[in-house]
Design a protein around this motif. Sequence first.
Motif, PDB file in Angstrom:
ATOM      1  N   UNK A 247      18.422   7.171   4.024  1.00 47.09           N
ATOM      2  CA  UNK A 247      17.018   6.825   4.250  1.00 47.09           C
ATOM      3  C   UNK A 247      16.930   5.436   4.860  1.00 47.09           C
TER       4      UNK A 247
ATOM      5  N   UNK B  88       7.852   9.843   0.021  1.00 45.72           N
ATOM      6  CA  UNK B  88       8.357  10.058   1.369  1.00 45.72           C
ATOM      7  C   UNK B  88       9.855   9.772   1.445  1.00 45.72           C
ATOM      8  N   UNK B  89      10.279   8.740   0.739  1.00 49.04           N
ATOM      9  CA  UNK B  89      11.700   8.409   0.763  1.00 49.04           C
ATOM     10  C   UNK B  89      12.024   7.275  -0.197  1.00 49.04           C
ATOM     11  N   UNK B  90      13.316   7.123  -0.493  1.00 47.77           N
ATOM     12  CA  UNK B  90      13.742   6.073  -1.417  1.00 47.77           C
ATOM     13  C   UNK B  90      14.948   5.328  -0.854  1.00 47.77           C
ATOM     14  N   UNK B  91      15.039   4.053  -1.216  1.00 54.30           N
ATOM     15  CA  UNK B  91      16.231   3.264  -0.895  1.00 54.30           C
ATOM     16  C   UNK B  91      16.644   2.523  -2.159  1.00 54.30           C
TER      17      UNK B  91
ATOM     18  N   UNK C 183       0.802  -1.218   0.000  1.00 55.90           N
ATOM     19  CA  UNK C 183       0.000   0.000   0.000  1.00 55.90           C
ATOM     20  C   UNK C 183       0.835   1.268   0.000  1.00 55.90           C
ATOM     21  N   UNK C 184       2.140   1.132   0.132  1.00 58.20           N
ATOM     22  CA  UNK C 184       2.922   2.351   0.220  1.00 58.20           C
ATOM     23  C   UNK C 184       4.231   2.310  -0.552  1.00 58.20           C
ATOM     24  N   UNK C 185       4.446   1.241  -1.312  1.00 57.42           N
ATOM     25  CA  UNK C 185       5.705   1.148  -2.041  1.00 57.42           C
ATOM     26  C   UNK C 185       5.508   1.193  -3.550  1.00 57.42           C
TER      27      UNK C 185
ATOM     28  N   UNK D  49       9.344   6.100   7.526  1.00 54.77           N
ATOM     29  CA  UNK D  49      10.522   6.393   6.733  1.00 54.77           C
ATOM     30  C   UNK D  49      11.374   7.411   7.475  1.00 54.77           C
TER      31      UNK D  49
ATOM     32  N   UNK E  70      14.826  11.682  -5.589  1.00 55.56           N
ATOM     33  CA  UNK E  70      14.842  12.511  -4.391  1.00 55.56           C
ATOM     34  C   UNK E  70      14.897  13.992  -4.753  1.00 55.56           C
TER      35      UNK E  70
ATOM     36  N   UNK F 267       4.360   6.149   6.240  1.00 55.68           N
ATOM     37  CA  UNK F 267       4.005   5.916   4.838  1.00 55.68           C
ATOM     38  C   UNK F 267       3.123   4.678   4.784  1.00 55.68           C
ATOM     39  N   UNK F 268       1.955   4.832   4.196  1.00 56.76           N
ATOM     40  CA  UNK F 268       1.045   3.694   4.091  1.00 56.76           C
ATOM     41  C   UNK F 268       0.678   3.142   5.457  1.00 56.76           C
TER      42      UNK F 268
ATOM     43  N   UNK G 184      13.417   0.991  -3.876  1.00 57.89           N
ATOM     44  CA  UNK G 184      12.144   0.995  -3.164  1.00 57.89           C
ATOM     45  C   UNK G 184      11.809   2.450  -2.883  1.00 57.89           C
ATOM     46  N   UNK G 185      10.625   2.830  -3.298  1.00 57.40           N
ATOM     47  CA  UNK G 185      10.182   4.206  -3.143  1.00 57.40           C
ATOM     48  C   UNK G 185       8.937   4.186  -2.259  1.00 57.40           C
ATOM     49  N   UNK G 186       9.015   4.850  -1.128  1.00 57.21           N
ATOM     50  CA  UNK G 186       7.857   4.897  -0.243  1.00 57.21           C
ATOM     51  C   UNK G 186       6.987   6.109  -0.590  1.00 57.21           C
ATOM     52  N   UNK G 187       5.707   5.855  -0.710  1.00 59.83           N
ATOM     53  CA  UNK G 187       4.754   6.950  -0.893  1.00 59.83           C
ATOM     54  C   UNK G 187       3.889   7.019   0.359  1.00 59.83           C
ATOM     55  N   UNK G 188       3.272   8.142   0.558  1.00 60.33           N
ATOM     56  CA  UNK G 188       2.576   8.287   1.830  1.00 60.33           C
ATOM     57  C   UNK G 188       1.315   7.439   1.916  1.00 60.33           C
ATOM     58  N   UNK G 189       0.630   7.251   0.816  1.00 56.49           N
ATOM     59  CA  UNK G 189      -0.577   6.430   0.840  1.00 56.49           C
ATOM     60  C   UNK G 189      -0.796   5.691  -0.454  1.00 56.49           C
TER      61      UNK G 189
ATOM     62  N   UNK H 293      13.959   2.516   5.802  1.00 59.87           N
ATOM     63  CA  UNK H 293      12.557   2.080   5.813  1.00 59.87           C
ATOM     64  C   UNK H 293      12.397   1.198   7.047  1.00 59.87           C
TER      65      UNK H 293
END
Lengths: 138, 138
Positions: free
Chosen positions: B115, A107-110, A79-81, B83, A99, B77-78, A117-122, B117
């Motif tokens: 970053x 929100x952040x990336x690794x 749900x957030x990646x 994060x 970034x 996030x999600x 992996x990119x995290x999104x807020x929702x 996670x």
Amino acid sequence: MLKETRQQKILSLIRGRRIGTQEELTAHLERAGIVATQSSVSRDLIELGVVKQRGAYTLPQTPSGASAHGLLSLDAAGDALVVARCEPGLASALAVEIDRAALPEVVGTIAGDDTIFIAVSERRMQRSAIKKIWEIFQ
Amino acid sequence: MLKETRQQKILSLIRGRRIGTQEELTAHLERAGIVATQSSVSRDLIELGVVKQRGAYTLPQTPSGASAHGLLSLDAAGDALVVARCEPGLASALAVEIDRAALPEVVGTIAGDDTIFIAVSERRMQRSAIKKIWEIFQ
DNA sequence: AAAGTTATGCAAAATATTTGCATAAAAGTT
DNA sequence: AACTTTTATGCAAATATTTTGCATAACTTT
């Protein structure tokens, strides 16, 4: 949360059949027990990053083969990646670009070697994030 | 936004003088034109992470520019991610600290360059995980 | 134990977000 | 170019969420 339910249903509908208008979508949604007007659907599609291609609503396609700047694919996960695949060795550089773009959804990336992996807020931000990330590398 | 104004004023008040009770704070706030009850102030202090030290409200020695151990921000996030952003190169070290703390909320971590996670078991654990992670680096 | 202080459940109040209506704007068709 | 269809958007109502105060439980200090 009705909005999220509706958006997920929209994605599922456009994956499963050819839909060419927002009124068609509202009809399908209604059949699925979700009541919404064309205006809400219009806003949903924008938020989901859905595009119209050859007359049908569709998710942005992953360009196949030779990609912009080595980016091969972008897919939602959970749900957030959002998971980006790229040519080996390029993940860090691409992550830096992502970034730097400071997308509001992200929100952040690794970065690993060929995967980011990119995290999104929702969840509902995943698609528009994907769309915008492609655009960074055009 | 009144709440943010009020919280900023609270921070400014406790920096400038010794304040020992929440009623004292509400009186100072009122003198500054901000009306709030003890209960709102109590909630503000928790949200701001203000602690009581030797009988006076004070800020923990925390992130502001040169942050504690390089930790810059923590965001949900999600449903299951927190994060962390930190100074470049510090992610691994910070992740080790977080792992070592063995917080019940935290299932696992993955560190990049700047970053981390952090997987939490449930959405409702995100906030308390965030608070506790800040506390690790005090 | 009493007094002082802080935290919190509950519901009202305030604020933010979403939605539908109406229609402007854009796109498609002839 | 004119007309039709489709999509986007301003506005205000509806809905959802957050914040707040009241009352008081819980905790701390004396």
